[in-house]
Design a protein around this motif. Sequence first.
Motif, PDB file in Angstrom:
ATOM      1  N   ALA A 112     -52.604 -40.966  10.210  1.00  0.00           N
ATOM      2  CA  ALA A 112     -51.743 -41.800   9.181  1.00  0.00           C
ATOM      3  C   ALA A 112     -51.713 -43.293  10.147  1.00  0.00           C
ATOM      4  N   ASP A 113     -51.813 -43.436  11.244  1.00  0.00           N
ATOM      5  CA  ASP A 113     -51.879 -44.787  11.884  1.00  0.00           C
ATOM      6  C   ASP A 113     -53.094 -45.331  11.490  1.00  0.00           C
ATOM      7  N   MET A 114     -54.254 -44.584  11.687  1.00  0.00           N
ATOM      8  CA  MET A 114     -55.591 -45.254  11.420  1.00  0.00           C
ATOM      9  C   MET A 114     -55.702 -45.764   9.996  1.00  0.00           C
TER      10      MET A 114
ATOM     11  N   ILE B 241     -64.357 -40.911   5.154  1.00  0.00           N
ATOM     12  CA  ILE B 241     -63.596 -42.302   4.972  1.00  0.00           C
ATOM     13  C   ILE B 241     -63.979 -42.694   3.349  1.00  0.00           C
ATOM     14  N   THR B 242     -62.845 -43.336   2.801  1.00  0.00           N
ATOM     15  CA  THR B 242     -62.684 -43.855   1.531  1.00  0.00           C
ATOM     16  C   THR B 242     -61.825 -44.808   1.481  1.00  0.00           C
ATOM     17  N   ALA B 243     -62.486 -45.907   0.647  1.00  0.00           N
ATOM     18  CA  ALA B 243     -61.817 -47.024   0.575  1.00  0.00           C
ATOM     19  C   ALA B 243     -62.345 -47.962  -0.634  1.00  0.00           C
ATOM     20  N   ASP B 244     -61.786 -48.937  -1.112  1.00  0.00           N
ATOM     21  CA  ASP B 244     -62.111 -49.845  -2.165  1.00  0.00           C
ATOM     22  C   ASP B 244     -63.058 -51.035  -1.836  1.00  0.00           C
ATOM     23  N   THR B 245     -63.137 -51.475  -0.568  1.00  0.00           N
ATOM     24  CA  THR B 245     -63.930 -52.425  -0.051  1.00  0.00           C
ATOM     25  C   THR B 245     -64.681 -51.862   1.231  1.00  0.00           C
ATOM     26  N   GLN B 246     -65.714 -52.479   1.586  1.00  0.00           N
ATOM     27  CA  GLN B 246     -66.608 -51.997   2.864  1.00  0.00           C
ATOM     28  C   GLN B 246     -65.949 -52.649   3.948  1.00  0.00           C
ATOM     29  N   ASP B 247     -65.258 -53.618   3.845  1.00  0.00           N
ATOM     30  CA  ASP B 247     -64.367 -54.254   5.335  1.00  0.00           C
ATOM     31  C   ASP B 247     -63.559 -52.764   5.628  1.00  0.00           C
ATOM     32  N   LYS B 248     -62.832 -52.310   4.809  1.00  0.00           N
ATOM     33  CA  LYS B 248     -61.929 -51.206   5.194  1.00  0.00           C
ATOM     34  C   LYS B 248     -62.547 -50.338   5.707  1.00  0.00           C
ATOM     35  N   VAL B 249     -63.418 -49.771   4.991  1.00  0.00           N
ATOM     36  CA  VAL B 249     -64.564 -48.666   5.547  1.00  0.00           C
ATOM     37  C   VAL B 249     -64.866 -49.167   6.939  1.00  0.00           C
ATOM     38  N   ASP B 250     -65.454 -50.041   7.327  1.00  0.00           N
ATOM     39  CA  ASP B 250     -65.959 -50.378   8.684  1.00  0.00           C
ATOM     40  C   ASP B 250     -64.906 -50.265   9.558  1.00  0.00           C
ATOM     41  N   LYS B 251     -63.821 -50.790   9.213  1.00  0.00           N
ATOM     42  CA  LYS B 251     -62.579 -50.693  10.288  1.00  0.00           C
ATOM     43  C   LYS B 251     -62.151 -49.339  10.555  1.00  0.00           C
TER      44      LYS B 251
ATOM     45  N   VAL C 138     -62.352 -44.351  14.095  1.00  0.00           N
ATOM     46  CA  VAL C 138     -62.707 -42.933  14.220  1.00  0.00           C
ATOM     47  C   VAL C 138     -63.815 -42.809  15.374  1.00  0.00           C
ATOM     48  N   GLN C 139     -64.760 -43.874  15.610  1.00  0.00           N
ATOM     49  CA  GLN C 139     -65.882 -43.781  16.837  1.00  0.00           C
ATOM     50  C   GLN C 139     -65.002 -43.724  17.932  1.00  0.00           C
ATOM     51  N   ALA C 140     -64.105 -44.842  17.840  1.00  0.00           N
ATOM     52  CA  ALA C 140     -63.440 -45.070  19.257  1.00  0.00           C
ATOM     53  C   ALA C 140     -62.601 -43.928  19.925  1.00  0.00           C
ATOM     54  N   VAL C 141     -61.989 -42.759  18.946  1.00  0.00           N
ATOM     55  CA  VAL C 141     -61.416 -41.917  19.131  1.00  0.00           C
ATOM     56  C   VAL C 141     -62.354 -40.564  19.847  1.00  0.00           C
ATOM     57  N   ILE C 142     -63.561 -40.790  19.079  1.00  0.00           N
ATOM     58  CA  ILE C 142     -64.412 -39.440  19.291  1.00  0.00           C
ATOM     59  C   ILE C 142     -65.157 -39.956  20.810  1.00  0.00           C
TER      60      ILE C 142
END
Length: 320
Positions: free
Chosen positions: A153-155, A198-208, A213-217
């Motif tokens: 939820a924080d992510m 990952i689902t979002a309305d803009t590509q910038d939000k998807v990249d964030k 997620v990659q940092a956690v993994i």
Amino acid sequence: MATPFKRRKTRWGPETGAPGLSNLTSAITAPMTSEQIDAYVMQVRIEEITQKLRFDHVVPANLDRRSPSPPPRYDAWGKRVNTRYRRCRERLEDERHSLVRLAAHAIPNYRAPQGYIRGPRRLITDRVYIPAKDFPEVNFIGQLLGPRGRSIADMNARSGATVAIRGKGSVKEGRGRVRDGPAHIDTNDQEGPLHCLITADTQDKVDKAKALVQAVIETAVTTPEPKNERKRQQLRDLAIANGTFRDDEGRYGIDGAWERPMSTGISCHVCNNGGHIARDCPDRKANVVPWRSTVRLQTNAGQRTGDAVDLACSQFLSEL
């Protein structure tokens, strides 16, 4: 070598387009600027797509040039959701939505075509696959979700996107089937490899969201469990939520050894250091002389015999 597609012979006349598709005015008879030409082309294309959708002429007639169909996908009720008709219609609707939004900003007092319904904005989706097979000892799902789902939820709040865990192992056995759910639910995500959707309305939000997620993994794979600060914080938050948190539980040192915090008023009789009692003293577990024997040797040097505890008891009884 594949043989070219041959159209079957027929006695009927040539196929014609849907009525009204050829009545669009595309000739420019007056001098226009480049902005006016772009706006005019945009309006012509919007009208063309509107007529195709109105007369249900969405599938192209040239069957010899069509692309191969993707693998079939089915919803929770067993109905296919990616037929050729549905894919072509969604493609035209997406193009018309984007053109209408551009025309509303570029053309003053622009009005959408008759019967146009502003649909929901198309969401951008992406996947980050989790290496669960390469690292079976790492609990990726637990570190991504966190205590009671607070980490994911924080992510979502930080990135503005929606992160969901899909694939094999993401849902407990017996809970992955949707019987009475909506028809648009895609159950094929539960059969594929474990990943984050990952689902979002803009590509910038998807990249964030992908970066988080990659940092956690990466942290879960490269950092040992005793030194994983994220997991320790999650356990701390879980203990606080359950009401079992203790502030004197200690911590792991730099070398990975467990260290207890220093507490005032507590001293050890074995090593004469503070912060722990004699029962938890690390020197007691080593091959050292017991503390009672050490005191006895010191008392023997002081012209006394017997154990220090025995001498103290004898002195106490003599005073009575």
